[in-house]
Design an enzyme around this catalytic site. Sequence first.
Site, PDB file in Angstrom:
ATOM      1  N   ALA B 241       0.821  -1.209   0.000  1.00  7.61           N
ATOM      2  CA  ALA B 241       0.000   0.000   0.000  1.00  7.61           C
ATOM      3  C   ALA B 241       0.857   1.261   0.000  1.00  7.61           C
ATOM      4  CB  ALA B 241      -0.932  -0.012   1.205  1.00  7.61           C
ATOM      5  N   HIS B 242       0.202   2.402  -0.069  1.00  5.34           N
ATOM      6  CA  HIS B 242       0.899   3.679  -0.186  1.00  5.34           C
ATOM      7  C   HIS B 242       1.758   3.967   1.037  1.00  5.34           C
ATOM      8  CE1 HIS B 242      -3.118   5.602   1.310  1.00  5.34           C
ATOM      9  NE2 HIS B 242      -2.775   4.578   2.027  1.00  5.34           N
ATOM     10  N   ASN B 243       2.874   4.618   0.752  1.00  6.02           N
ATOM     11  CA  ASN B 243       3.656   5.230   1.813  1.00  6.02           C
ATOM     12  C   ASN B 243       4.439   4.209   2.636  1.00  6.02           C
ATOM     13  OD1 ASN B 243       4.320   7.752   2.713  1.00  6.02           O
ATOM     14  ND2 ASN B 243       2.838   7.735   4.377  1.00  6.02           N
TER      15      ASN B 243
END
Lengths: 341, 341, 341
Positions: B241-243
């Site tokens: 997922a993001h980040n």
Amino acid sequence: MTRLDLTLSAVLELLGEGKLIGDPEFVCRSLAMLEKAGPEELSFVRDRRHLASAQGSHAGALLVFEALDGVAGHQIVVERPELAFARLLGVVARRQREQPPGIHPTAVVHGDAELGADVRIGPGAVVRSGARIGDRSVLYANVYVGERCRLGADCVLYPNVVLMEDVEAGDRVVVQPGAVIGCEGYGYIQQGARQHKVPQIGRIVLGDDVEIGALATIDRAMIDRTEIGRGTKVGDLVHVAHNCRIGEDVLLLPTVAVSGSVTIGDRAVLAGRAGTAGHLTVGEDAVLAGTAVAFKDVPPGAQMWGNPAKEKGLEMRIQALLRRLPELFREVRELRAKLDD
Amino acid sequence: MTRLDLTLSAVLELLGEGKLIGDPEFVCRSLAMLEKAGPEELSFVRDRRHLASAQGSHAGALLVFEALDGVAGHQIVVERPELAFARLLGVVARRQREQPPGIHPTAVVHGDAELGADVRIGPGAVVRSGARIGDRSVLYANVYVGERCRLGADCVLYPNVVLMEDVEAGDRVVVQPGAVIGCEGYGYIQQGARQHKVPQIGRIVLGDDVEIGALATIDRAMIDRTEIGRGTKVGDLVHVAHNCRIGEDVLLLPTVAVSGSVTIGDRAVLAGRAGTAGHLTVGEDAVLAGTAVAFKDVPPGAQMWGNPAKEKGLEMRIQALLRRLPELFREVRELRAKLDD
Amino acid sequence: MTRLDLTLSAVLELLGEGKLIGDPEFVCRSLAMLEKAGPEELSFVRDRRHLASAQGSHAGALLVFEALDGVAGHQIVVERPELAFARLLGVVARRQREQPPGIHPTAVVHGDAELGADVRIGPGAVVRSGARIGDRSVLYANVYVGERCRLGADCVLYPNVVLMEDVEAGDRVVVQPGAVIGCEGYGYIQQGARQHKVPQIGRIVLGDDVEIGALATIDRAMIDRTEIGRGTKVGDLVHVAHNCRIGEDVLLLPTVAVSGSVTIGDRAVLAGRAGTAGHLTVGEDAVLAGTAVAFKDVPPGAQMWGNPAKEKGLEMRIQALLRRLPELFREVRELRAKLDD
């Protein structure tokens, strides 16, 4: 929805079975479920349990398991109405997503690839050197068929399917959009802290009538083959790791994951999101329930539930008792108090 | 299978190490596993445990960890036979799926994209404005490389891989078919009952020697970067997922899912279908076993099992005791009866 | 990262709201998080909890929830700073992956497809017969839009997205790369040991403002429709099986799997890797926590944890007690010993 537009006599001819009770010239405009079918539509009555629905249905025509009383529409009596209905669904399905004949000018087919009769290849599809595609097979847009792949007759590869090199598929194999067959298995060797890639050069073999779901991945083994047996149906987003041997008529439902070097016996069923650890065997006719994960061999015919997978009865008892765990702790506290008293 | 067709002296030269016991002119036609290798094939003997197999093998030649007695074939003694064998697998792998040199006329490469020496680009691939592709990198058919992406040297993007804009990859990065890197992370803000999209404009950074599995997704962060460290290997159908900050030499096995803003330390291993909740840290060298899911930080070096993930020993005891839960309930019932007596 | 390059007065105009405290001619070069923002950058302060960070920030300008004291940069006071910031992220996002106007010459658009005003279609994209694409919608490279699909205005289909035939999408629908919508559901009928395919010819209907994640699969039903309601957000690698009815403003986080014929009420949330068995209902506003799997109906508003999903409080107690299971077994052994004494 795409129409059927067939007379009942044409339906009979197409099915190659059935006894008509009604007008052979009646035209079935389309297919519908029993409850929603209208007077120009064809539906089906699977068995006695659907009798009331059948008698209340407005369907113009019905595929029925036996001649039914009190039913408004024309009837065709067939052995298994749901199978006959499935065949008619197939007629509509082919029509509603039919690909134009020939090879699209933007497709890139290598000069030495061999194409059977009436092969259809969509825009942007790529067929690499040495590939062979059987008669009447259809490659949709942007499909990739790698070097030396061999597809049988009547296969369908939906858009964006990728077959890397040396994939062998039987007849009537269907691959839903975006599935990837023959990518490299997850193989690395540790040296110090670093991981070294082990290139995977094995083959993939898919039997006749195999179906692979959308965005599934079937991995290439290091050197041996990954095999999926005749008639096995693989759902969307399923992962079959390298070096697996999946038997015949196996059902791998959507989001199932099978780890490396696993053998799955014929007719086994892995329900949604079930999975296995690597290097084990799931016996013939065994069932892993939804989200069950096998960390050990599963005997033939076993029904396994839970994660880690246990015999169904045991897992059901455990789950029932877990809900009573607070009560059990309380009870033991009381027993202690009473005893210490 | 694609052939090797190398003499033992050519094998030695390619490996850059090894001591030959046998005929340098012997030709190895192909690679095979020890048990199946024939008299024209090359195999390997990993260590002493495979000695009996080696002595029973019909392999024409063997990569061995030390000079072996009672072995029929020619031998090459190397430090780690499985690593040497992997290098030869690489020779065959490159050959069996080799892409033609140059840029296919149906590829669409933006005028200001910069291509290194001997870059190969397959049919229908798209390279957008401002992208830079390093020397000898290969883009297979229908790959998409977005605006301002930067790939190092010797990268391989297999068919249908999508790199959205501003993805930065080091040298020797391999992306298996259909993987998507740089799609937008799952970011929404609730206002009343409605969800408002938060566009994600961050970057993706992949270190040298990273490999991404087929149909994996690596999400772009809102504004910061999602990072996968040098040498990390990501399996098929993995979701990052993001980040996230994934360290170096991390193993994310197939179908793993890492939620947003997670940090994973170097050399950690997430086995098949393991996962994490968001905003937590998995320490260096930690292991999440297959299907284990961390809802809290995992200390460095910890071995975690189960869902929610627990220390391995505890989880093993709990699982063993769960099987005896019916017995425990019975026992407590008996104790109560005896006490009430 | 792509720049913003807007004056504060331009920002105000774009937002259509806000009160400026500072210089309208100040130019915001780009967007940044509060802690990292520099003197040419714009950031935001969500609420009072971020006051200290705001006062320590070097941001040149801030979107704030109220006029703040002790803050260096220019301020724009808006109702919800994070929403205003999201709108500015959208400006950058559109710019950083903007597609050129018009239809790329390598796209293959059927002669009877209807394209709205300013539709953009990338290289290798395919639009089949009878499709309709609304104004300003963008199809990236190698997208496939099947027969008779209908897309509303301002939709975005990222690279390699596949919409099989008869998919209907509202306005502002976004589909991340490689997602497959309208593949056939997993439908087979057993006859003897063999499985017969049931072709799936139903429709897919996506409401306005739906977003579908990368490599998600939304399956076509046998005959009815699969429906995803307005504003619902579907994450990466999610599977929605055939015949599901997903309500409005539902959140299906990445790697969720919804089995066939499931109904999900408005505003329900299925967190990461949550799932459901088939033929059940998840009520409005219900929440399935991460990895929770519902095997029975979930009442409206319920908070469910675990697999099988249980009411949150119960599952938390069970999980807490499981850690004490070894102790419980010991205690019962002691009680037995004492009692037998």
